[in-house]
Design a protein around this motif. Structure first.
Motif, PDB file in Angstrom:
ATOM      1  N   LEU A   1      91.219-105.055  75.973  1.00 38.02           N
ATOM      2  CA  LEU A   1      91.514-105.732  77.260  1.00 38.02           C
ATOM      3  C   LEU A   1      91.497-104.875  78.417  1.00 38.02           C
ATOM      4  N   GLN A   2      92.197-103.822  78.081  1.00 34.54           N
ATOM      5  CA  GLN A   2      92.569-102.822  79.313  1.00 34.54           C
ATOM      6  C   GLN A   2      91.425-102.260  79.682  1.00 34.54           C
ATOM      7  N   LEU A   3      90.168-102.224  78.825  1.00 32.40           N
ATOM      8  CA  LEU A   3      89.059-101.659  79.240  1.00 32.40           C
ATOM      9  C   LEU A   3      88.066-102.589  80.417  1.00 32.40           C
ATOM     10  N   VAL A   4      88.499-103.960  80.155  1.00 31.89           N
ATOM     11  CA  VAL A   4      88.172-104.894  81.240  1.00 31.89           C
ATOM     12  C   VAL A   4      88.696-104.504  82.708  1.00 31.89           C
ATOM     13  N   THR A   5      89.797-104.060  82.718  1.00 32.21           N
ATOM     14  CA  THR A   5      90.419-103.776  83.935  1.00 32.21           C
ATOM     15  C   THR A   5      89.736-102.532  84.415  1.00 32.21           C
ATOM     16  N   VAL A   6      89.560-101.282  83.609  1.00 30.65           N
ATOM     17  CA  VAL A   6      88.745-100.141  83.785  1.00 30.65           C
ATOM     18  C   VAL A   6      87.521-100.475  84.627  1.00 30.65           C
ATOM     19  N   MET A   7      86.722-101.316  84.099  1.00 26.00           N
ATOM     20  CA  MET A   7      85.398-101.643  84.317  1.00 26.00           C
ATOM     21  C   MET A   7      85.424-102.300  85.596  1.00 26.00           C
ATOM     22  N   GLY A   8      86.386-103.116  86.016  1.00 28.21           N
ATOM     23  CA  GLY A   8      86.621-103.883  87.336  1.00 28.21           C
ATOM     24  C   GLY A   8      86.887-102.804  88.397  1.00 28.21           C
ATOM     25  N   LEU A   9      87.617-101.872  88.018  1.00 28.92           N
ATOM     26  CA  LEU A   9      88.050-100.778  89.054  1.00 28.92           C
ATOM     27  C   LEU A   9      86.748 -99.850  89.225  1.00 28.92           C
ATOM     28  N   VAL A  10      85.958 -99.315  88.077  1.00 32.19           N
ATOM     29  CA  VAL A  10      84.530 -98.812  88.397  1.00 32.19           C
ATOM     30  C   VAL A  10      83.622 -99.403  89.302  1.00 32.19           C
ATOM     31  N   SER A  11      83.563-100.724  88.939  1.00 28.43           N
ATOM     32  CA  SER A  11      82.789-101.583  89.804  1.00 28.43           C
ATOM     33  C   SER A  11      83.097-101.722  91.296  1.00 28.43           C
ATOM     34  N   ILE A  12      84.494-101.620  91.599  1.00 28.75           N
ATOM     35  CA  ILE A  12      84.898-101.694  92.924  1.00 28.75           C
ATOM     36  C   ILE A  12      84.758-100.397  93.513  1.00 28.75           C
ATOM     37  N   LEU A  13      84.709 -99.253  92.920  1.00 23.51           N
ATOM     38  CA  LEU A  13      84.749 -97.827  93.529  1.00 23.51           C
ATOM     39  C   LEU A  13      83.259 -97.718  93.866  1.00 23.51           C
ATOM     40  N   PHE A  14      82.307 -98.083  92.792  1.00 23.29           N
ATOM     41  CA  PHE A  14      81.113 -97.994  92.921  1.00 23.29           C
ATOM     42  C   PHE A  14      80.606 -99.123  94.296  1.00 23.29           C
ATOM     43  N   SER A  15      81.039-100.024  94.382  1.00 21.12           N
ATOM     44  CA  SER A  15      80.879-100.874  95.389  1.00 21.12           C
ATOM     45  C   SER A  15      81.242-100.380  96.907  1.00 21.12           C
ATOM     46  N   VAL A  16      82.570 -99.776  96.955  1.00 18.99           N
ATOM     47  CA  VAL A  16      83.161 -99.321  98.088  1.00 18.99           C
ATOM     48  C   VAL A  16      82.054 -97.942  98.493  1.00 18.99           C
ATOM     49  N   ALA A  17      81.678 -97.179  97.461  1.00 17.99           N
ATOM     50  CA  ALA A  17      80.880 -95.895  97.765  1.00 17.99           C
ATOM     51  C   ALA A  17      79.527 -96.401  98.398  1.00 17.99           C
TER      52      ALA A  17
END
Length: 326
Positions: A226-242
């Motif tokens: 379940l915590q990996l879901v949060t990690v994947m969300g953060l990766v998506s946000i960072l990718f989108s910001v970049a």
């Protein structure tokens, strides 16, 4: 005199029952250990329970039960714990790949004060490369998910009666016996052993069954997925910001072009993360659904004549003795 119960889950082990009874009975009698053998037929489709019933008729120290269908090894272990009456309980495989010769050493450690004696594998015996790799991957996944070293662990262990009582009081339906013995936190010792070759039959575990077992046990014992879901969300946000910064810079520099490929890739990556996240969350929701229903871990359809107790299904045989009209 202290009593040792040995719990032996069995699935399609018709050929192994008589040999297992002979080997264990001889060993325990030779070492002067008072014992009982408890076989649990996990919905076997061969003559496993018939062999158990035959052995029980010849030796009152042998008892057994059969599930109404296949409920899995975890259910078989807990059914055996429920039916056991010993001051200490050993759980081991019916095919004797867990060496009986280690039992006297476990028993001695228990007499010296150990409350849990873990069987630690020093080798996996003769296995195919595919099975060895799949088993290795399984233990790597489990060790990372539950944050315990499961690489050398096994279901082969001795538990003091107080530990058994703690495990039986757990209300959860989806259990992971191997990790729960660590979780209880009682005084623990270990015995090293080498996996023995099966005398009859072959392993019931395949690559996919091990993977299903890993996922099932990981989600029943750990919230890390379940915590990996949060990690994947953060990766998506960072990718989108970049990507947004890159697009803005190129726009201000006057070099921006149509980003069809970028948009497609972005949609695919974020969509993949979303679907994987929903899958993980859905699996946990399914677990919650199973627990909320409150169904029993197993259903016992038949027992040997010398079985008494409150195990699900076994009560019917007990009630008929008091009231034959039922």
């Amino acid at each position: 005199m202290a009593l040792l119960s040995i719990v032996l889950p069995a699935y399609n082990e018709e050929q192994n029952i008589a040999n297992t009874v002979s080997v264990l009975s001889g060993l325990l009698e030779e070492n002067g250990i008072e014992y009982e053998l408890i076989f649990i037929s996990d919905g076997s489709r061969d003559g496993t329970f018939a062999e158990i019933r035959k052995a029980a008729a010849e030796n009152d120290r042998i008892r057994g039960a059969e599930f109404s269908r296949n409920f899995g090894k975890e259910a078989g272990i807990f059914a055996g714990l429920e039916l056991s009456g010993g001051d200490a309980v050993v759980v081991m495989d019916c095919d004797l790949q867990h060496p009986p010769s280690a039992i006297p050493q476990m028993w001695k450690l228990w007499q010296e004060g150990a409350e849990v004696v873990e069987g630690i594998k020093t080798s996996r015996g003769k296995e195919s490369l595919g099975h060895r790799l799949s088993a290795g991957l399984f233990y790597q996944i489990m060790s990372r998910l539950i944050r315990m070293d499961m690489n050398a662990s096994s279901d082969f262990k001795l538990l003091d009666r107080k530990v058994v009582d703690v495990l039986l009081e757990l209300p959860e339906r989806n259990t992971f016996f191997r990790a729960l013995s660590f979780w209880t936190g009682f005084r623990t010792e270990s015995v090293k052993y080498e996996v023995q070759e099966r005398q009859y039959g072959e392993s019931k575990w395949s690559f996919w069954s091990l993977m299903r077992y890993a996922v099932s046990n990981a989600t029943s014992f750990s919230t890390l997925p379940l915590q990996l879901v949060t990690v994947m969300g953060l990766v998506s946000i960072l990718f989108s910001v970049a990507l947004a910064i890159q697009t803005l810079v190129r726009y201000l520099a006057g070099t921006s072009v149509e980003g069809f490929t970028t948009v497609i890739l972005l949609i695919l990556i974020i969509g993949g993360f979303l679907m994987l996240s929903l899958g993980i969350i859905g699996h946990y929701i399914a677990r919650i659904y199973e627990e909320v229903k409150g169904r029993p871990k197993y259903i016992i359809s038949r027992v040997t004549d010398n079985v008494r107790g409150q195990a699900v299904g076994a009560w019917r045989a007990q009630r008929r003795e008091h009231n034959p009209a039922e």
